[in-house]
Design a protein around this motif. Structure first.
Motif, PDB file in Angstrom:
ATOM      1  N   ALA A  81      20.388  16.937  24.492  1.00 34.80           N
ATOM      2  CA  ALA A  81      21.168  16.591  24.445  1.00 34.80           C
ATOM      3  C   ALA A  81      21.401  14.804  23.689  1.00 34.80           C
ATOM      4  O   ALA A  81      20.999  14.247  24.562  1.00 34.80           O
ATOM      5  N   PRO A  82      21.760  14.560  22.834  1.00 34.21           N
ATOM      6  CA  PRO A  82      22.834  13.449  22.411  1.00 34.21           C
ATOM      7  C   PRO A  82      22.869  12.548  23.484  1.00 34.21           C
ATOM      8  O   PRO A  82      23.428  12.985  24.386  1.00 34.21           O
ATOM      9  N   THR A  83      22.390  11.454  24.422  1.00 37.17           N
ATOM     10  CA  THR A  83      22.552  10.952  25.677  1.00 37.17           C
ATOM     11  C   THR A  83      23.466   9.747  25.693  1.00 37.17           C
ATOM     12  O   THR A  83      22.287   8.987  25.034  1.00 37.17           O
ATOM     13  N   LEU A  84      24.318   9.545  26.428  1.00 35.65           N
ATOM     14  CA  LEU A  84      24.764   8.113  26.306  1.00 35.65           C
ATOM     15  C   LEU A  84      24.762   7.473  27.673  1.00 35.65           C
ATOM     16  O   LEU A  84      24.873   7.785  28.958  1.00 35.65           O
ATOM     17  N   LEU A  85      23.551   6.299  27.495  1.00 37.01           N
ATOM     18  CA  LEU A  85      23.943   5.667  29.657  1.00 37.01           C
ATOM     19  C   LEU A  85      24.613   4.595  29.721  1.00 37.01           C
ATOM     20  O   LEU A  85      24.903   3.786  28.565  1.00 37.01           O
ATOM     21  N   ILE A  86      25.715   4.856  30.566  1.00 38.48           N
ATOM     22  CA  ILE A  86      26.569   3.268  30.526  1.00 38.48           C
ATOM     23  C   ILE A  86      26.262   2.386  32.380  1.00 38.48           C
ATOM     24  O   ILE A  86      25.779   3.836  33.208  1.00 38.48           O
ATOM     25  N   GLU A 123      16.626   5.311  29.319  1.00 38.84           N
ATOM     26  CA  GLU A 123      16.553   4.989  27.540  1.00 38.84           C
ATOM     27  C   GLU A 123      15.414   4.788  26.553  1.00 38.84           C
ATOM     28  O   GLU A 123      15.096   6.005  26.037  1.00 38.84           O
ATOM     29  N   GLU A 124      14.237   5.159  27.691  1.00 39.14           N
ATOM     30  CA  GLU A 124      12.662   5.301  27.041  1.00 39.14           C
ATOM     31  C   GLU A 124      12.170   6.232  26.672  1.00 39.14           C
ATOM     32  O   GLU A 124      11.609   7.075  25.849  1.00 39.14           O
ATOM     33  N   LYS A 125      12.647   7.582  28.050  1.00 37.13           N
ATOM     34  CA  LYS A 125      11.879   8.468  28.202  1.00 37.13           C
ATOM     35  C   LYS A 125      13.033   9.477  27.693  1.00 37.13           C
ATOM     36  O   LYS A 125      12.387  10.832  26.973  1.00 37.13           O
ATOM     37  N   ILE A 148      26.265  11.982  29.492  1.00 35.04           N
ATOM     38  CA  ILE A 148      26.970  11.363  29.631  1.00 35.04           C
ATOM     39  C   ILE A 148      26.537  10.268  31.070  1.00 35.04           C
ATOM     40  O   ILE A 148      27.335  10.885  31.579  1.00 35.04           O
ATOM     41  N   LEU A 149      25.287   9.761  31.675  1.00 39.36           N
ATOM     42  CA  LEU A 149      24.970   9.195  32.555  1.00 39.36           C
ATOM     43  C   LEU A 149      25.435   7.553  33.206  1.00 39.36           C
ATOM     44  O   LEU A 149      25.206   6.354  32.214  1.00 39.36           O
ATOM     45  N   ILE A 150      26.163   7.875  34.295  1.00 39.16           N
ATOM     46  CA  ILE A 150      26.607   6.625  34.420  1.00 39.16           C
ATOM     47  C   ILE A 150      26.357   6.174  36.135  1.00 39.16           C
ATOM     48  O   ILE A 150      25.862   6.409  36.780  1.00 39.16           O
ATOM     49  N   ASP A 151      25.397   4.516  35.700  1.00 34.67           N
ATOM     50  CA  ASP A 151      24.842   4.614  36.972  1.00 34.67           C
ATOM     51  C   ASP A 151      23.574   4.876  37.226  1.00 34.67           C
ATOM     52  O   ASP A 151      23.959   5.585  38.223  1.00 34.67           O
ATOM     53  N   ALA A 152      23.321   5.865  36.887  1.00 30.28           N
ATOM     54  CA  ALA A 152      22.523   7.623  37.297  1.00 30.28           C
ATOM     55  C   ALA A 152      20.880   6.720  38.583  1.00 30.28           C
ATOM     56  O   ALA A 152      20.724   6.063  38.191  1.00 30.28           O
TER      57      ALA A 152
END
Length: 254
Positions: free
Chosen positions: A199-204, A221-223, A117-121
């Motif tokens: 890894a399954p990745t959630l972008l917030i 999201e694209e890469k 989970i990446l938040i405002d990364a």
């Protein structure tokens, strides 16, 4: 919340461990902050998961790194922390620079991360308008003139005074090895590793994030092959600004 301390690779490191769930979560804070800024996330997860968070070297109550570090060094430290506590494939959550660090961890070691989970990364190069380059040129010119004006004084002391007056807020807030670390880290991008993240990745992301603008989320999201983006109402601390939505999305993903 009471922090504990452990020695990781010779660095006294402040950390917390909360919860007793079967699954584990590792949480990394952003640049210039500490564990406290991530407690909103910890509190969502501690009743169901075993949650770890630490003050990265140079921040909070942890010691500074022994030399100038880059993002890779912080990623290696995260892996050392995981090794010390025998964390096998935890879910990993990172805000801002913590997210940037985790892109290297998950991209280079796909067997070490469960869900990401990446938040405002950070990690994507910013778009630079013409005004930015004019500002940089002006800054360098001012620095040259400042050095010339005080040529008879100690060079290091002159530059210290100059940067305190004219440097960025993050630069002013750092000292010693952390100042050099900031200069190194801020110029590093990690988007080259995104395609290797399995890894399954959630972008917030916060729709009004000015530190890591929304266009950066689109690059993530694209890469990243298995990534989905959720946009929240808020800024760089979107998980706090839109806490209710964030909580629902995080729990659903995990």
């Amino acid at each position: 919340m009471e922090k504990q301390f452990v020695n990781i690779n010779g660095i006294k490191t402040a950390y917390i461990e909360m919860g007793t769930g079967e699954e584990t979560v590792l949480i990394l804070h952003g640049w210039g902050t500490n564990i406290e800024t991530m407690m909103a996330v910890v509190n969502i997860l501690k009743d169901k998961y075993r949650v770890f968070a630490y003050d990265a070297p140079g921040f909070g109550e942890s010691e500074d790194p022994p030399s100038t570090w880059g993002t890779q060094d912080y990623a290696d430290f995260a892996l050392a922390f995981m090794d010390f506590f025998q964390l096998e494939r935890p879910h990993c959550i990172g805000h801002s620079f913590g997210g940037k660090t985790l892109t290297l961890v998950s991209g280079e070691h796909e067997d070490r991360v469960n869900k990401l989970i990446l938040i405002d990364a950070s990690g994507v190069a910013p778009k630079r308008p013409l005004s930015y380059y004019w500002k940089v040129y002006s800054f360098k010119t001012l620095r040259f003139l400042y050095k010339a004006l005080f040529f008879w004084k100690d060079k290091d002391k002159v530059m210290e005074t100059f940067y305190k007056k004219y440097g960025s807020d993050d630069y002013k807030a750092s000292e010693g090895v952390m100042r050099k670390t900031f200069v190194k880290v801020v110029n590093e991008n990690t988007d080259h590793i995104f395609p290797k993240i399995k890894a399954p990745t959630l972008l917030i992301w916060g729709e009004n994030d000015e530190d890591t603008p929304l266009f950066m989320a689109k690059v993530f999201e694209e890469k990243i092959p298995d990534a989905g983006l959720v946009i929240l109402k808020g800024g760089h601390y979107s998980y706090i600004d839109d806490y209710g939505t964030f909580k629902a999305v995080l729990q659903s993903f995990l």
